[in-house]
Design a protein around this motif. Structure first.
Motif, PDB file in Angstrom:
ATOM      1  N   ASP A  79      25.233  58.210  54.952  1.00 54.85           N
ATOM      2  CA  ASP A  79      25.876  59.203  55.815  1.00 54.85           C
ATOM      3  C   ASP A  79      25.641  60.622  55.299  1.00 54.85           C
ATOM      4  OD1 ASP A  79      26.825  57.311  57.578  1.00 54.85           O
ATOM      5  OD2 ASP A  79      28.721  57.067  56.497  1.00 54.85           O
ATOM      6  N   PHE A  80      25.711  60.792  53.996  1.00 56.10           N
ATOM      7  CA  PHE A  80      25.448  62.096  53.400  1.00 56.10           C
ATOM      8  C   PHE A  80      24.009  62.543  53.655  1.00 56.10           C
ATOM      9  CE2 PHE A  80      23.721  64.375  49.697  1.00 56.10           C
ATOM     10  CZ  PHE A  80      24.473  65.540  49.745  1.00 56.10           C
ATOM     11  N   LEU A  81      23.070  61.641  53.454  1.00 53.42           N
ATOM     12  CA  LEU A  81      21.662  61.975  53.689  1.00 53.42           C
ATOM     13  C   LEU A  81      21.395  62.293  55.155  1.00 53.42           C
ATOM     14  CD1 LEU A  81      19.941  59.320  51.423  1.00 53.42           C
ATOM     15  CD2 LEU A  81      20.131  61.760  50.989  1.00 53.42           C
TER      16      LEU A  81
ATOM     17  N   HIS B 121      23.599  63.436  57.402  1.00 50.44           N
ATOM     18  CA  HIS B 121      24.278  64.660  57.803  1.00 50.44           C
ATOM     19  C   HIS B 121      23.636  65.905  57.196  1.00 50.44           C
ATOM     20  CE1 HIS B 121      27.447  67.768  57.562  1.00 50.44           C
ATOM     21  NE2 HIS B 121      27.732  67.342  58.787  1.00 50.44           N
ATOM     22  N   ASP B 122      23.346  65.880  55.897  1.00 49.19           N
ATOM     23  CA  ASP B 122      22.859  67.086  55.222  1.00 49.19           C
ATOM     24  C   ASP B 122      21.349  67.275  55.294  1.00 49.19           C
ATOM     25  OD1 ASP B 122      25.454  67.599  54.620  1.00 49.19           O
ATOM     26  OD2 ASP B 122      25.315  67.101  52.490  1.00 49.19           O
ATOM     27  N   PHE B 123      20.593  66.205  55.270  1.00 49.68           N
ATOM     28  CA  PHE B 123      19.145  66.342  55.201  1.00 49.68           C
ATOM     29  C   PHE B 123      18.406  65.774  56.421  1.00 49.68           C
ATOM     30  CE2 PHE B 123      20.556  66.054  50.724  1.00 49.68           C
ATOM     31  CZ  PHE B 123      20.186  67.338  50.323  1.00 49.68           C
TER      32      PHE B 123
ATOM     33  N   HIS C  21      17.618  59.477  58.079  1.00 50.60           N
ATOM     34  CA  HIS C  21      18.383  58.366  58.629  1.00 50.60           C
ATOM     35  C   HIS C  21      17.863  57.057  58.050  1.00 50.60           C
ATOM     36  CE1 HIS C  21      20.471  60.912  61.458  1.00 50.60           C
ATOM     37  NE2 HIS C  21      19.293  61.537  61.669  1.00 50.60           N
TER      38      HIS C  21
END
Length: 87
Positions: A76-78, A80-82, A85
């Motif tokens: 989820d962090f990857l 959202h920020d980068f 998917h």
């Protein structure tokens, strides 16, 4: 029936990561220990190339499992920020 299907998956994953990965790590350590074969000059012990390969393969499995677990936790962090998917 869906509960039974989910139950065997949870039990399998629990056994794999709960007991399986430490067992693979222990096998890797055991494979990397020097064997009981003495060298030609009689000074020491050696390990066979097959044992070295098996030990390194065990550690590669552990490394892949660790990276996969970290990526699963961070998906989820990857995303959202980068914008990466991971399915």
């Amino acid at each position: 029936m869906d509960t039974v299907d989910s139950l065997w998956q949870v039990v399998l994953i629990g056994l794999l990561f709960g007991a399986g990965l430490p067992a693979v790590f222990a096998l890797g350590i055991r494979f990397l220990l020097p064997g009981a074969t003495t060298t030609a000059d009689g000074n020491g012990v050696t390990r066979t190339p097959a044992a070295l390969f098996a030990g390194l393969a065990c550690f590669a499995v552990i490394l892949v499992a660790i990276v996969a677990g970290i990526l699963f936790i961070m998906k989820d962090f990857l995303a959202h920020d980068f914008g990466i998917h991971i399915s």
